[in-house]
Structures are given as structure tokens and as C-alpha cells.
Design an enzyme around this catalytic site. Structure first.
Site, PDB file in Angstrom:
ATOM      1  CB  CYS A 121      -0.927   0.018   1.218  1.00  0.00           C
ATOM      2  SG  CYS A 121      -2.365   1.083   0.934  1.00  0.00           S
ATOM      3  CB  CYS A 123      -1.833   4.787   3.463  1.00  0.00           C
ATOM      4  SG  CYS A 123      -1.853   3.136   4.165  1.00  0.00           S
ATOM      5  CB  CYS A 131      -4.544   3.552   0.138  1.00  0.00           C
ATOM      6  SG  CYS A 131      -4.929   3.372   1.898  1.00  0.00           S
ATOM      7  CE  LYS A 196      -7.631  -1.568   4.715  1.00  0.00           C
ATOM      8  NZ  LYS A 196      -6.264  -1.159   4.373  1.00  0.00           N
ATOM      9  NE  ARG A 206      -6.537   4.587   9.072  1.00  0.00           N
ATOM     10  CZ  ARG A 206      -7.756   4.815   8.651  1.00  0.00           C
ATOM     11  NH1 ARG A 206      -8.383   5.920   9.024  1.00  0.00           N
ATOM     12  NH2 ARG A 206      -8.360   3.964   7.846  1.00  0.00           N
ATOM     13  NE  ARG A 218      -6.679   4.583   5.185  1.00  0.00           N
ATOM     14  CZ  ARG A 218      -5.650   5.423   5.109  1.00  0.00           C
ATOM     15  NH1 ARG A 218      -5.561   6.280   4.114  1.00  0.00           N
ATOM     16  NH2 ARG A 218      -4.710   5.403   6.043  1.00  0.00           N
ATOM     17  CD  GLU A 234     -14.135  -4.605  -3.727  1.00  0.00           C
ATOM     18  OE1 GLU A 234     -13.123  -5.105  -4.247  1.00  0.00           O
ATOM     19  OE2 GLU A 234     -14.397  -3.392  -3.796  1.00  0.00           O
ATOM     20  CE  LYS A 249      -7.051  -4.010   7.947  1.00  0.00           C
ATOM     21  NZ  LYS A 249      -6.179  -3.160   7.248  1.00  0.00           N
ATOM     22  CB  SER A 275      -4.774  -1.762  15.321  1.00  0.00           C
ATOM     23  OG  SER A 275      -5.628  -0.930  14.556  1.00  0.00           O
ATOM     24  CE1 TYR A 314      -0.760  -5.272  14.584  1.00  0.00           C
ATOM     25  CE2 TYR A 314      -3.158  -5.459  14.645  1.00  0.00           C
ATOM     26  CZ  TYR A 314      -2.003  -4.998  14.037  1.00  0.00           C
ATOM     27  OH  TYR A 314      -2.090  -4.275  12.883  1.00  0.00           O
TER      28      TYR A 314
HETATM   29  C1  PBG Z   1      -2.885   0.078   5.033  1.00  0.00           C
HETATM   30  C2  PBG Z   1      -3.408  -0.797   6.116  1.00  0.00           C
HETATM   31  C3  PBG Z   1      -4.201  -0.465   7.217  1.00  0.00           C
HETATM   32  C4  PBG Z   1      -4.330  -1.606   7.975  1.00  0.00           C
HETATM   33  C5  PBG Z   1      -3.655  -2.617   7.302  1.00  0.00           C
HETATM   34  N1  PBG Z   1      -3.107  -2.103   6.149  1.00  0.00           N
HETATM   35  C6  PBG Z   1      -4.755   0.847   7.644  1.00  0.00           C
HETATM   36  C7  PBG Z   1      -5.761   1.531   6.842  1.00  0.00           C
HETATM   37  O1  PBG Z   1      -6.217   1.060   5.801  1.00  0.00           O
HETATM   38  O2  PBG Z   1      -6.090   2.649   7.251  1.00  0.00           O
HETATM   39  C8  PBG Z   1      -5.056  -1.722   9.288  1.00  0.00           C
HETATM   40  C9  PBG Z   1      -4.524  -2.754  10.211  1.00  0.00           C
HETATM   41  C10 PBG Z   1      -5.003  -2.643  11.622  1.00  0.00           C
HETATM   42  O3  PBG Z   1      -5.822  -1.771  11.990  1.00  0.00           O
HETATM   43  O4  PBG Z   1      -4.533  -3.455  12.428  1.00  0.00           O
HETATM   44  N2  PBG Z   1      -3.783   0.315   4.004  1.00  0.00           N
HETATM   45 ZN    ZN Z   2      -3.207   2.046   2.688  1.00  0.00          ZN
END
Ligand code: PBG
Ligand code: ZN
Length: 326
Positions: A121, A123, A131, A196, A206, A218, A234, A249, A275, A314
């Protein structure tokens, strides 16, 4: 005779061995992938405030960390890079000596059998935190594709086993597959973050990756949390473009989506226990309001029961210590 008292479902639950015998879902360390954040510099191990127990590592400290991960029986890691310099085009994402590219080499040297998955990605690498490439204030889909393909190819060249695009641009899996084939990487797997969602559960990530968008959000590329039929489209699209594995996700608030994808597609299914899901459990445990071990095992078992084969979490290192070794 089908009713009580001939029928007593509690017979199946009377003792621990009986419960184990009829258990339908088993969580194993072998199902788990552990995310790692990598920063530029040396000698760095920085704890992330909103994710207690999770650190950003510099590349020189990775060998020790991945040896520990492998010893615990965790089969793979997912890499995220935090570059020292960000720019409009996210150029550190596809730099051959970028922080992730270096990390892949260091990990493969230390523990060759550990599966290395890389997040693909922009971002974490763009100054605006989106992204994709920004053109006239919009996230431009088609101009982003070659940069994602370049990023994935650079990860494969560094030795990644699996590249995992998380950007949600249309057509990225196709572009990445073509770039990998063009580079002779016929066996590099693509795990697409297929469904996602634009989720507030990514908040702590983030902080960790310093990737909060500097304007807007986003929602023009990540999915609306209200939709599940669209998730199937998707997934269908990413499989048609050449994905080997697909992801849903976040996980916990999207168990129905995991279940629907499992019912409709015969591809390895990954769920990302993100997270915010981790942070909620940690915070409640710290307050003494939840039993962290029990709650975590219950959540991860539920994600598997919904249909996930693999879970990115995690909690992987702690879970590896909690589960009985098989
Ligand atoms: C990057 C990405 C993100 C996550 C995984 N890859 C953040 C987002 O899309 O803002 C999130 C992972 C997490 O929250 O543990 N695109
Ligand atoms: Zn991203």
C-alpha cells in the site's frame, strides 16, 4: 422419541474430555500470522501507545525478534514499513532499499522458513496519508496501479513469499500479477485484502504507522460497513484477477462477511483481527474488566468458527504461549 428426557444436550458437555471430543473448531498456533512494524534507523524498539506490547523495530533488531516468533511456532509475519521520508508519490514504498525491502532480506537470512507476507500500500509512504495517488484532490485509481505493482515486485525481489495489497484500488491484483509474471516471480502468492471496510477499528494502527489521511477519509475506496453482498463481488473480482488467497478485514464486527465468503468461495480465507480489536481487549484487561486470555481465545475461535482459515493478530505471540502445544 426426539424430545426431553431422551434428548439431553448436556450429556455432550459433562466432562472436559467429552467436550474436547465433540469440539467443532480448534484454534492452532499454525493458523496465526503476526504483524510487524519496521522503522528506519538502528537500535530502535518503540512501543505503540495505543497497542500495548506491540513495537516498531528497526531492521537490525529484527533477527532476534523473528527467531523468537519462529520458536513460538508462529508460521508467518506481515510487514509494515514506516519510512523516514514521505512524499506525494510514496516513493519509499517501491525503493529497492526501502525499509520493508531491507526487512524482508534480514528476516529471510535469519529464519528462512518463516513465511514473509508484505502489506502492499502507499498510505504509510505518502505525505497525504492516502492509499493512492492524489490528482486534483481525488484518490486516482489508475495512476496508483503501476506504483502498487512496482511495490509488490520490489517485495518479491527482496524475497517475500506473499504480497498483500491493502489499498482497495480496482484492478490492483491484475496489475500486481502481471508485474510478478513479468519479473519471473511465478510462485509469489497474492493475498488480497479483498473485503476491506472503511473502519474506525484501524485507529491504533494509524498511530503505529503514522498513516492517518491528512484530508478526507478512506470511504471513496474502502467498503461501507453496511454492505456484505458487495464484499462477495470484491472477492469474486480479486479471484478473477489472480488472487491466491483472500481477506476480510476487520474480523470481529464482520463475522457474517467471513461466513458468507467461506460459503461462496473455495479459496484460503484470511481474517484480520485488527488494531482496534486488540486495543479494546488490552484496555479492558488493564482495567481488570475482562480476562484477556479467555476473551482473546474466544474471539479468535469465533473468527475460525465463522470460516477463517488463517488469522492475522497482534495477539499471536501471547496466544502461542497460551495454547497447548500439539
Ligand atoms: C494500510 C493498512 C491499514 C491496515 C492494514 N493495512 C490501515 C488503513 O487502511 O487505514 C489496518 C490494520 C489494523 O488496523 O490493524 N492500508
Ligand atoms: Zn493504505
Amino acid at each position: 422419541m426426539t424430545g426431553f428426557p431422551q434428548l439431553r444436550l448436556r450429556r455432550l458437555r459433562r466432562t472436559q474430555p467429552l467436550r474436547a471430543l465433540v469440539r467443532e473448531t480448534r484454534l492452532e498456533v499454525g493458523d496465526l500470522v503476526y504483524p510487524l512494524f519496521i522503522v528506519e534507523g538502528s537500535g530502535l524498539k518503540q512501543e505503540i501507545a495505543s497497542m500495548p506490547g506491540i513495537f516498531r523495530y528497526s531492521v537490525d533488531l529484527l533477527p532476534q525478534e523473528v527467531e523468537e516468533i519462529a520458536k513460538l511456532g508462529i508460521p508467518g509475519v506481515l510487514l509494515f514499513g514506516i519510512p523516514a521520508h514521505k512524499d506525494e508519490a510514496g516513493s519509499q514504498a517501491y525503493h529497492p532499499k526501502g525499509v520493508v525491502q531491507q526487512a524482508i532480506q534480514a528476516i529471510k537470512k535469519a529464519v528462512p522458513e518463516l513465511i514473509v507476507v508484505t502489506d502492499v500500500c502507499l498510505c504509510e509512504y505518502t505525505s497525504h496519508g492516502h492509499c493512492g495517488i492524489v490528482v486534483d484532490g481525488q484518490i486516482n485509481n489508475d495512476q496508483t496501479l503501476p506504483l502498487l505493482a512496482r511495490t509488490a515486485l520490489s517485495h518479491a525481489e527482496a524475497g517475500a513469499d506473499i504480497v498483500a495489497p491493502s489499498d482497495m484500488m480496482d484492478g490492483r491484483v491484475k496489475s500486481i500479477r502481471e508485474a510478478l509474471e513479468g519479473g519471473g516471480f511465478h510462485d509469489t502468492l497474492i493475498l488480497s485484502y479483498a473485503a476491506k471496510y472503511a473502519s474506525a477499528f484501524f485507529g491504533p494502527f494509524r498511530d503505529a504507522a503514522e498513516s492517518t489521511p491528512q484530508f478526507d477519509d478512506r470511504r471513496s475506496y474502502q467498503m461501507d460497513p453496511a454492505n456484505w453482498r458487495e464484499a462477495l463481488r470484491e472477492v469474486e473480482q480479486d479471484i478473477a484477477e489472480g488472487a491466491d488467497m483472500v481477506m476480510v478485514k476487520p474480523a470481529l464486527a464482520y463475522l457474517d462477511v467471513i461466513h458468507a465468503v467461506r460459503d461462496n468461495f473455495n479459496y484460503p480465507l484470511v481474517a484480520y483481527n485488527v488494531s482496534g480489536e486488540y486495543a479494546m481487549v488490552k484496555a479492558a484487561a488493564k482495567c481488570g474488566w475482562l480476562d484477556e486470555r479467555q476473551v482473546t481465545l474466544e474471539i479468535l475461535t469465533a473468527i475460525k468458527r465463522a470460516g477463517a482459515d488463517i488469522i492475522i493478530t497482534y495477539h499471536a505471540k501471547e496466544v502461542a504461549q497460551w495454547l497447548p502445544t500439539t
